[in-house]
Design a protein around this motif. Structure first.
Motif, PDB file in Angstrom:
ATOM      1  N   VAL A 189       3.109  -0.475   2.372  1.00 16.04           N
ATOM      2  CA  VAL A 189       1.666  -0.251   2.259  1.00 16.04           C
ATOM      3  C   VAL A 189       1.106  -0.747   0.938  1.00 16.04           C
ATOM      4  N   GLY A 230       4.139   3.765  10.201  1.00 19.52           N
ATOM      5  CA  GLY A 230       3.481   3.763   8.903  1.00 19.52           C
ATOM      6  C   GLY A 230       4.464   3.855   7.761  1.00 19.52           C
ATOM      7  N   GLN A 246      -6.054   2.193  -1.690  1.00 25.49           N
ATOM      8  CA  GLN A 246      -5.523   0.861  -1.390  1.00 25.49           C
ATOM      9  C   GLN A 246      -6.612  -0.207  -1.519  1.00 25.49           C
TER      10      GLN A 246
END
Length: 336
Positions: A330, A325, A101
């Motif tokens: 994300v 999550g 990421q």
């Protein structure tokens, strides 16, 4: 500029064997078919992380090794092009979008439906345009700063794409998110659709494979469902439901879900339909899953649901932490 060309295997680098089947061959032989690489306004270096393999053999430990290799080389290259077999390309590319990421650099996966040495192969165009995508810059920064798949004139977000055809050259599709770019006479990247880093670089390659999938179908019985949901040692169970998240009114299903949750199993509702996704409140038929506290996969691809679940488990996320999550966007993998 320097680009790293990574060869993992796949049809793009295969040759016909003595019995007529396709077999992988050496990376140097692949490159011999594309002398035009020397014309690029960049230095192209290569890395082969393992012996060329059919992508059907790809496993999560290969994703971790690939992500680690890219992370360790991140400061030496402007971007990365990964040559990969098409069968599991969407899985590997989706996994890397979670493992790497905010890298701030382009990682483009590509391959082909025909080997690069075949006269009608789609390999050369896919390879050259992927390299061109990686080299695109604006204001001194790469235009693409995420993991993507380039195939047959389309650039797609990796965790939004899936393989739609085993025969067509336009083998990949992004049903719930627009293409990031198209290649024609000119190469167009749509900046309003591109993902941008949301914080510092986050390298988290670990995975945990205790994930299962149960696809609903008319006539499925409790014995089969229990064997997959409760007896297989899974922490996460993805339920592939009908339409917008609907489940049959089987009298045993609520009991099975309750028993699974008492054991700590987290259930995820993912639609069998590639386009549209899960909208659990839409129909009464979704009430069983909604009331049981089953998580919605929204408009995520199955590949993204599986790899994100493995990745979250690999980061030690369980219970509430996993649920939070999973619901978080994300890396641009979901809109719902």
């Amino acid at each position: 500029m320097k680009v790293l060309l990574i060869y993992t295997g796949g049809t793009i680098g295969m040759v016909q064997g003595p019995e007529g089947d396709l077999q992988p061959f050496d990376f140097a032989q692949v490159l011999s078919h594309v002398p035009e690489l020397a014309q690029l306004q960049a230095t192209v270096e290569t890395w082969q992380p393992w012996e060329p393999m059919d992508s059907s053999e790809m496993q999560p430990h290969h994703w971790e090794r690939l992500a680690t290799g890219i992370f360790e080389r991140r400061d030496r290259y402007s971007g990365f092009v990964v040559l990969h077999g098409t069968d599991t390309m969407a899985y590997t590319a989706s996994a890397l979008s979670f493992m790497l990421q905010n890298l701030g650099k382009p990682i483009v996966f590509t391959g082909s439906q025909l080997p690069i040495g075949v006269l009608r192969s789609d390999a050369r165009e896919n390879l050259f345009t992927s390299l061109e995508v990686v080299l695109q810059e604006a204001d001194g920064a790469p235009v693409l700063q995420e993991v993507a798949i380039y195939f047959e004139y389309q650039l797609l977000r990796a965790n939004r794409a899936y393989k739609r055809s085993s025969q067509a050259f336009n083998a990949f599709e992004s049903p719930n998110y627009p293409a990031l770019g198209e290649a024609g006479v000119s190469l167009q990247l749509h900046e309003t659709s591109l993902w941008r880093p949301t914080g510092p670089v986050c390298f988290a390659p670990a995975t945990d494979t205790r994930v299962g999938v149960l696809r609903f179908f008319p006539g499925m019985d409790e014995r089969l469902a229990r064997s997959i949901c409760l007896d297989a040692g899974r922490d996460i169970l993805i339920l592939q439901s009908f339409g917008s998240g609907n489940a049959p009114n089987w009298d045993w299903l609520p009991t099975l879900l309750d028993e699974g949750q008492e054991r700590g199993i987290c259930f995820i509702n993912a639609s069998q339909c590639p386009m549209g996704g899960v909208r659990q409140p839409a129909y009464a038929a979704s009430r069983t899953l909604r009331h049981a506290g089953v998580l919605s996969a929204g408009d995520m691809t199955l590949e993204a649901v599986i790899t994100k679940s493995m990745w979250l488990l690999g980061q030690g996320k369980q219970g509430v932490a996993f649920r939070e999550g999973f619901a978080t966007n994300v890396a641009g993998e979901r809109s719902l």
